[in-house]
Design an enzyme around this catalytic site. Sequence first.
Site, PDB file in Angstrom:
ATOM      1  N   ASP A  69      -8.242  -1.471   5.996  1.00 47.12           N
ATOM      2  CA  ASP A  69      -8.306   0.173   5.613  1.00 47.12           C
ATOM      3  C   ASP A  69      -8.335   0.901   6.939  1.00 47.12           C
ATOM      4  OD1 ASP A  69      -7.705  -0.762   2.821  1.00 47.12           O
ATOM      5  OD2 ASP A  69      -9.313   0.556   2.245  1.00 47.12           O
TER       6      ASP A  69
ATOM      7  N   ASP B 199     -16.353   0.327   0.136  1.00 52.76           N
ATOM      8  CA  ASP B 199     -15.138  -0.082  -0.178  1.00 52.76           C
ATOM      9  C   ASP B 199     -14.221  -0.537   0.831  1.00 52.76           C
ATOM     10  OD1 ASP B 199     -15.529   2.765  -0.152  1.00 52.76           O
ATOM     11  OD2 ASP B 199     -13.460   2.856  -0.651  1.00 52.76           O
ATOM     12  N   ASN B 200     -14.718   0.005   2.064  1.00 52.29           N
ATOM     13  CA  ASN B 200     -13.499  -0.520   3.108  1.00 52.29           C
ATOM     14  C   ASN B 200     -14.377  -1.511   3.979  1.00 52.29           C
ATOM     15  OD1 ASN B 200     -11.846   1.663   2.167  1.00 52.29           O
ATOM     16  ND2 ASN B 200     -12.740   3.159   3.553  1.00 52.29           N
TER      17      ASN B 200
ATOM     18  N   ARG C 192       0.854  -5.635   3.328  1.00 55.55           N
ATOM     19  CA  ARG C 192      -0.401  -6.139   4.016  1.00 55.55           C
ATOM     20  C   ARG C 192      -0.495  -7.612   3.599  1.00 55.55           C
ATOM     21  NH1 ARG C 192      -5.257  -1.722   3.424  1.00 55.55           N
ATOM     22  NH2 ARG C 192      -5.135  -2.247   1.344  1.00 55.55           N
TER      23      ARG C 192
ATOM     24  N   LYS D 292       1.030  -1.215   0.036  1.00 50.04           N
ATOM     25  CA  LYS D 292       0.099  -0.098  -0.028  1.00 50.04           C
ATOM     26  C   LYS D 292       0.886   1.350   0.184  1.00 50.04           C
ATOM     27  CE  LYS D 292      -4.009   2.208   2.438  1.00 50.04           C
ATOM     28  NZ  LYS D 292      -4.767   2.234   3.519  1.00 50.04           N
TER      29      LYS D 292
HETATM   30  P1  AMP Z   1      -9.332   5.452   1.488  1.00 50.28           P
HETATM   31  O1  AMP Z   1     -10.044   6.481   1.671  1.00 50.28           O
HETATM   32  O2  AMP Z   1      -7.794   5.439   1.680  1.00 50.28           O
HETATM   33  O3  AMP Z   1      -9.933   3.829   1.814  1.00 50.28           O
HETATM   34  O4  AMP Z   1      -9.474   5.415  -0.252  1.00 50.28           O
HETATM   35  C1  AMP Z   1     -10.468   5.600  -0.925  1.00 50.28           C
HETATM   36  C2  AMP Z   1     -10.022   5.474  -2.505  1.00 50.28           C
HETATM   37  O5  AMP Z   1      -9.214   6.573  -2.947  1.00 50.28           O
HETATM   38  C3  AMP Z   1      -9.361   4.236  -2.886  1.00 50.28           C
HETATM   39  O6  AMP Z   1      -9.659   3.960  -4.215  1.00 50.28           O
HETATM   40  C4  AMP Z   1      -7.988   4.433  -2.724  1.00 50.28           C
HETATM   41  O7  AMP Z   1      -7.127   3.703  -3.593  1.00 50.28           O
HETATM   42  C5  AMP Z   1      -7.955   5.777  -3.335  1.00 50.28           C
HETATM   43  N1  AMP Z   1      -6.795   6.632  -2.865  1.00 50.28           N
HETATM   44  C6  AMP Z   1      -6.696   7.298  -1.530  1.00 50.28           C
HETATM   45  N2  AMP Z   1      -5.331   8.017  -1.323  1.00 50.28           N
HETATM   46  C7  AMP Z   1      -4.953   7.671  -2.676  1.00 50.28           C
HETATM   47  C8  AMP Z   1      -3.579   8.336  -3.098  1.00 50.28           C
HETATM   48  N3  AMP Z   1      -2.663   9.078  -2.515  1.00 50.28           N
HETATM   49  N4  AMP Z   1      -3.336   7.993  -4.594  1.00 50.28           N
HETATM   50  C9  AMP Z   1      -4.372   7.207  -5.372  1.00 50.28           C
HETATM   51  N5  AMP Z   1      -5.345   6.929  -4.758  1.00 50.28           N
HETATM   52  C10 AMP Z   1      -5.836   7.097  -3.436  1.00 50.28           C
HETATM   53 MG    MG Z   2     -10.026   2.192   1.218  1.00 56.90          MG
END
Ligand code: AMP
Ligand code: MG
Length: 498
Positions: free
Chosen positions: A275, A265-266, A185, A122
């Site tokens: 996540d 998605d989490n 992970r 990640k």
């Molecule tokens: P999260 O809030 O970390 O669960 O992420 C939600 C979505 O945003 C997922 O599709 C992640 O892969 C994407 N995402 C979060 N941070 C980044 C980042 N820095 N670069 C690219 N995708 C991201």
């Molecule tokens: Mg996520």
Amino acid sequence: MTVETLTPPPVQAELGLSWRPGFATLGPAFSTAIQAQPLPAPYPVGVSASAAALLGLDALALSDPLVIEALAGSRTLAGSSPVATLYSGHQFGVWAGQLGDGRALLLGEVDAPGGPLEIQLKGAGRTPYSRGGDGRAVLRSSIREFLCSEAMAGLGIPTTRALAVVGSDAGVRREEIETAAVVTRLAPSFIRFGHFEHFAARQDVDSLRTLADHIIDRHYPQARAGEGFAGNAYAALLAQVTLRTAAMVAQWQAVGFCHGVMNTDNMSILGLTIDYGPFQFLDGFDPRHICNHSDTQGRYAYDQQPQVAYWNLFCLGQALMPLIGDTELAMAALEPYKQRFPIEYLARMRAKLGLADEQPEDADLLDGLLRLLAAHQVDWTIFWRRLADHVCGGPVEPVRDLFLDREGFDTWIARHAARLAGTDRPAAGLAMLAVNPRFVLRNHLGETAIRQARQKDYSGIAALTTLLSWPFEQHPGFDAYADFPPDWASTIEISCSS
Ligand code: AMP
Ligand code: MG
């Protein structure tokens, strides 16, 4: 004589892992092959010996500089074939459309002593699903995810695992410039509810079926017969996921864990905590506590988590409808949540209270306690541990001192003592010590370890990894880690920025 010029193969990092065909074999509808973006001069930040053991590895194997480069995505891990997977999801109750692994790379699946495990990096760079993001993760959020994964595992709560975190001095822009890190992970599968929602939203029923069959064959073979659901394997799958999710959230509630971003998605299809973003373990007990600074409406407040999990399962049920084909069967698969969650929750809380059997008045005993704890925002972890020490034979004062309303406490503790009458109190107390942790990853503990790590001192992370991997042990000499949070802890603001 012709001399063939051979390009030497790039040196790969070897971990001696036995790779097997995994999710990537489902084909291009599900994932895209992509290489990690190298991170300059990576260094180790944290390693989990117990996660390494899941792969049959000694943690020492992870200190090899080639391996550290591989875990940073700067070198190939021999045998891996990285892909980014595609998913969608509901974020804060709203359909967000396509998301996908924007910064996670699935290296593949390996045989492991306890069954096959997927390995994922990640923060290893951009993917086709990065949506304008940089594909990176910052050091602070990577340390938090690493420590919390291992803390949850130590608590016996289903979770994805964290093998290691590696850092680099490469800058990453967030609210300010920070440095990058990568968490490795492990999980039997990283598939989320959102993977199913994705193909349902696209009305791609063939891919939806392929995905569901893959998950059933690998992880829920007992669902194949569709027992209890007129032979409908997909309804049986939904029912199994429902039960696992209910059990997981009951464990969260019992330990005072707030996830913070329970978007679909989490949510893991295996009922694993996944996540780790703005999560928090409760300090003082406040049922309405919101740990995510970005969650202005309190959608994911501590006391909302059980309902939100059910809402998310409903989304999964809707996504599976083209396969289930019968609304009544889908509802029948979701329905058990309403019975299972309270059963699981009460079972956990009874154990915390030292009650070995079930009595009808237990719910009321618990309710009275929760109201007292909430009224004074009594420290959740310290209360339970002190109660256990008291039942073991220690004085009542340390528990009583936690309450302003001494009379209310005295009434309650007398009820509790009466309920325990006739049981072997020391034995009950020992059982309580085995379910009421002395150590949880409080925000200020993580924050202190992060501040040290920014100065390249990783001793705090190592200490926490040990304490949190065995959180029910006493660990003499580490009392400060089990103490109340300092005043500054309430000023820590954790948002979705990571
Ligand atoms: P999260 O809030 O970390 O669960 O992420 C939600 C979505 O945003 C997922 O599709 C992640 O892969 C994407 N995402 C979060 N941070 C980044 C980042 N820095 N670069 C690219 N995708 C991201
Ligand atoms: Mg996520």
